[in-house]
Design an enzyme around this catalytic site. Structure first.
Site, PDB file in Angstrom:
ATOM      1  N   TYR A 154       0.829  -1.206   0.000  1.00 48.22           N
ATOM      2  CA  TYR A 154       0.000   0.000   0.000  1.00 48.22           C
ATOM      3  C   TYR A 154       0.863   1.256   0.000  1.00 48.22           C
ATOM      4  CZ  TYR A 154      -3.905   3.057   1.255  1.00 48.22           C
ATOM      5  OH  TYR A 154      -4.871   4.039   1.252  1.00 48.22           O
ATOM      6  N   LYS A 158       1.112   4.025  -3.030  1.00 51.23           N
ATOM      7  CA  LYS A 158       0.682   5.409  -2.838  1.00 51.23           C
ATOM      8  C   LYS A 158       1.831   6.391  -3.060  1.00 51.23           C
ATOM      9  CE  LYS A 158      -3.624   4.526  -1.988  1.00 51.23           C
ATOM     10  NZ  LYS A 158      -4.689   4.911  -2.959  1.00 51.23           N
TER      11      LYS A 158
END
Length: 248
Positions: A154, A158
């Site tokens: 994640y 990002k």
């Protein structure tokens, strides 16, 4: 005065719930035609029905390039053009240190959270260029600026979304397309509210200097400002919505 989006056509991925649904509602209230795109078609249809005839639901797996291309084609065929896009769809993935992360989970998180944003840009930009330009917001996270234990995929995705946003903005700055990223902190969505006990929620709240979680509507307000003509000189930037989280 709030921007009037009458005559504009938008795509919002992950539009069936949470932040995505709040963005859809705000755009539709201000006159935009919106494609509510989500893997959860029933949820997308519910949001589209709620906001009225100016919205259409579309089922999409953003990790599938062909499906994303079809989504953009659907928007153009349904409404005649594409002016605005919010690449918001994302997943959290497994919580584990890197040495214990399942490779399948790593690939799934990267496929949805990074490749899905790239595919959105890849097909949204050509459609926008045909009618003179547009504006795009990619949904990053505060974890696009800092690390978080147990969430390698994640965090990596990002961070990459922030860099991808800058590159796209530079490439199309003179062609009428603006591209920005928004970085929410922890937002009071049903996923968070329903998955934590009181102690865990209090600990999460305590990470934010403002002493509360953000709301989907607060993220939507910034996102849709960046889509508006009022933000005409803003491109290539990352804007946190974080209650002071990154100031610490």
């Amino acid at each position: 005065m709030a921007e009037d989006f009458s005559g504009k056509v938008a795509i919002v991925t992950g539009g069936a719930s949470g932040i995505g649904a709040a963005i859809v509602r705000d755009l539709a209230e201000r006159g935009a035609k919106v494609v509510v795109a989500d893997y959860n078609l029933a949820g997308a249809e519910e949001v589209a029905t709620e906001v009225g005839s100016g919205a259409k639901a579309f089922k999409v797996d953003t990790s599938d390039a062909g499906a994303v291309e079809t989504m953009v084609t659907f928007a153009v065929q349904a409404f005649g053009r594409l002016d605005l896009a919010v690449n918001n769809a994302g997943i959290g993935g497994q919580s584990a240190p890197i040495g214990d992360t399942e490779l399948s989970d790593w690939h799934r998180v990267i496929d949805v959270n990074l490749h899905g944003v790239f595919y959105g840009l890849r097909y949204e930009i050509p459609a926008m260029l045909k009618t003179g330009g547009g504006a795009i917001v990619n949904m990053a996270s505060i974890l696009g600026a800092v690390g978080w234990r147990g969430s390698a995929g994640y965090v990596a995705a990002k961070h990459a979304v922030a860099g991808l946003t800058k590159t796209a903005a530079l490439e199309y700055a003179t062609q009428g397309i603006r591209v920005n990223a928004v970085g929410p902190a922890f937002i009071a969505t049903p996923l968070i509210e329903n998955s934590m006990d009181d102690a865990a929620r209090a600990a999460l709240v305590g990470l934010h200097p403002m002493g509360r979680l953000g709301t989907s509507e607060e993220v939507a307000a910034l996102t849709n400002f960046l889509l508006s003509d009022a933000a005409s000189f803003l491109t290539g930037a990352y804007y946190p919505v974080d209650g002071g989280y990154l100031a610490q």
